[in-house]
Design a protein around this motif. Sequence first.
Motif, short mmCIF file in Angstrom:
data_model
loop_
_atom_site.label_atom_id
_atom_site.label_comp_id
_atom_site.label_asym_id
_atom_site.label_seq_id
_atom_site.Cartn_x
_atom_site.Cartn_y
_atom_site.Cartn_z
N ALA A 216 -25.44 -82.45 -2.01
CA ALA A 216 -25.97 -82.24 -3.37
C ALA A 216 -27.39 -82.84 -3.51
O ALA A 216 -28.29 -82.24 -4.12
N VAL A 217 -27.65 -84.02 -2.94
CA VAL A 217 -28.97 -84.66 -3.02
C VAL A 217 -30.02 -83.83 -2.31
O VAL A 217 -31.13 -83.59 -2.82
N TYR B 91 -34.72 -80.14 -2.56
CA TYR B 91 -35.30 -78.85 -2.15
C TYR B 91 -35.76 -78.07 -3.37
O TYR B 91 -36.83 -77.49 -3.40
N LYS B 92 -34.93 -78.04 -4.43
CA LYS B 92 -35.27 -77.30 -5.63
C LYS B 92 -36.51 -77.89 -6.32
O LYS B 92 -37.30 -77.18 -6.95
N LEU C 263 -39.17 -81.52 -0.54
CA LEU C 263 -39.06 -81.41 0.91
C LEU C 263 -40.16 -80.50 1.41
O LEU C 263 -40.26 -79.33 0.99
N PRO C 264 -41.09 -80.93 2.32
CA PRO C 264 -42.22 -80.12 2.82
C PRO C 264 -41.76 -79.17 3.91
O PRO C 264 -42.19 -79.27 5.06
N LEU D 281 -31.73 -75.62 3.19
CA LEU D 281 -33.18 -75.76 3.08
C LEU D 281 -33.92 -74.44 3.21
O LEU D 281 -35.15 -74.40 3.20
N GLN D 282 -33.23 -73.34 3.48
CA GLN D 282 -33.89 -72.05 3.60
C GLN D 282 -34.42 -71.60 2.25
O GLN D 282 -33.89 -71.98 1.20
N GLY D 283 -35.44 -70.73 2.28
CA GLY D 283 -36.03 -70.23 1.05
C GLY D 283 -35.10 -69.38 0.25
O GLY D 283 -34.10 -68.86 0.77
#
Length: 614
Positions: A545-546, A551-552, A556-557, A592-594
């Motif tokens: 969840a974190v 990411y949202k 995260l770069p 982490l994917q778009g």
Amino acid sequence: MGLPRLICAFLLYACCCCRRAAGVPGEAEQPAPELVEVEVGSTALLKCSLFQSQGNLSHVDWFSVHKEKRVLIFRVRQGQGQSEPGEYQHRLSLQDRGATLALTQVTPHDERIFLCQGKRPRSQEHRIQLRVYKAPEEPNIQANALGIPVNSKEPSEVATCVGRNGYPIPQVIWYKNGRPLKEEKNRVHIQSSQTVESSGLYTLQSILKAQLVKEDKDAQFYCELNYRLPSGNHMKESREVTVPVFYPTEKVWLEVEPVGMLKEGDRVEIRCLADGNPPPHFSISKQNPSTREAEEETTVDNGVLVLEPARKEHSGLYECQGLDLDTMISLPSEAQELLVNYVSDIRVSPADPERQEGSSLTLTCEAESSQALEFQWLREETGQVLERGSVLQLHNLKREAGGGYRCVASVPRIPGLNRTQLVNVAIFGPPWMAFKERKVWVKENTVLNLSCEASGHPRPTISWNVNSTASEQDQDPQRVLSTLNVLVTPELLKTGVECTASNDLGKNTSVLFLELERKLPEPESQGVVIVAVIVCILVLAVLGAVLYYLYKKGKLPCGRSGKQEITLPPSRKSELVVEVKSDKLPEEMGLLQGSSGDKRAPGDQGEKYIDLRH
């Protein structure tokens, strides 16, 4: 008065008497009574026929007639009845509008004539004969237990038959082997008597007497009671009995059990039998094979000789003597030969064979028997059949050939008749240990029981390198087992224990290594495991969840491809390339994917490459 007048008066008086004897006034004879039949204990219905001929009579009297004496027992007045005091006072009642008198609980004493008499319009009467019946009980028969001799000159009592509580007296018929017996002078006599009970019922006793012959020893006798009831004729039979019949002995013979071929060890019975009754006094004798004279044997019972266990010495000729104690005549049986088959003790040669390794050995087995013998050799340790025959040859003997060999001699025709003999073959050589070394799991400071086994010829002795109590036990002539009780100490755990077997040809050693038993870790509680699994699941859920939240928010770069290239000035593009590998789990990488759902190329395992060009 003159004589003629006297004669006429006498004749007139005689005529009147004759008319009175007829029982009714006038010329007509009195009709026969109506017959009514009932069983004891039931109700008799006495129907007055005057009611049928004259309608409803208002005045009727009922009488009982016993031994020509009339006794008033009941009155009927205007359809109402009243009993007179006496034996019938409580057992009479009116039925069928007064036309029928009911008599309850009929007894044999009620068998008599009952009559009803009407007074108006003129005197008339109707007579009823009451017949009473009662089936007797099952006949009881008792045979003569003392027995009957066949040489008796007069008929003897065979059996007694008793039939109780019947009415009237039943008829008895005697039977022998299903055929009725009749009176026959000096041969068969039937004597019967009856007793009247207080109830009026009869008890019949019949005694059968007869002269019997030897063939009657198995004859079956019984009696039959024939009686009548209102439903018709009936009969009851007693059980069948036999009577002991005594007759002299004419023949004596011997029987042997079991039948067939006998062998040593069997339980054998020699039994004397005779065709007389009672049997005579028996004695059994056996012929002495040396003197040919009969010698009496000791019997456990009259005419029974028991041989248990039977031996070959019991074989021979046997004879029975039967002495009739009445006539004092002794009758012999025919001599009968008894054969107890046997196998003698087996002889094996050589009896104690000893050989060097590499040599040969021949073993020979011999025995005697009353029947043809078969031999076979077996290895004692395995039971394997090595040879069928009396001779066993062993070549190029090895140390393993030492030990037991068993010869079996058997009679194929008689199952179970055999003998065996064991012989031990000794192979010269130094001791041979059962094991060279062995590991033993122990606990410290406990008393341990250690064993060591060795074989060889001559017989070895065993010693230990530890001072403690030891004992030896022979397993066979060339094999010995030694047992040692020792306390487990740290020094003993380091050095181990040695046992040494030695004989005149050498010695050998076995080593026992002692190792402490390891304690296995205790298994975790099932509840602890469940809690641990639940905690792990919760931690993973929070971590996921974190990461998704970061990411949202763009914290995260990461690019959509999972890789990022940093552009440097052209002059420094080739200076440095740094590879950063992600340690994220595949599931986390998917998070982490778009949002456009870009997929990795095949073979992309989630690594990140950063080109440092400046």
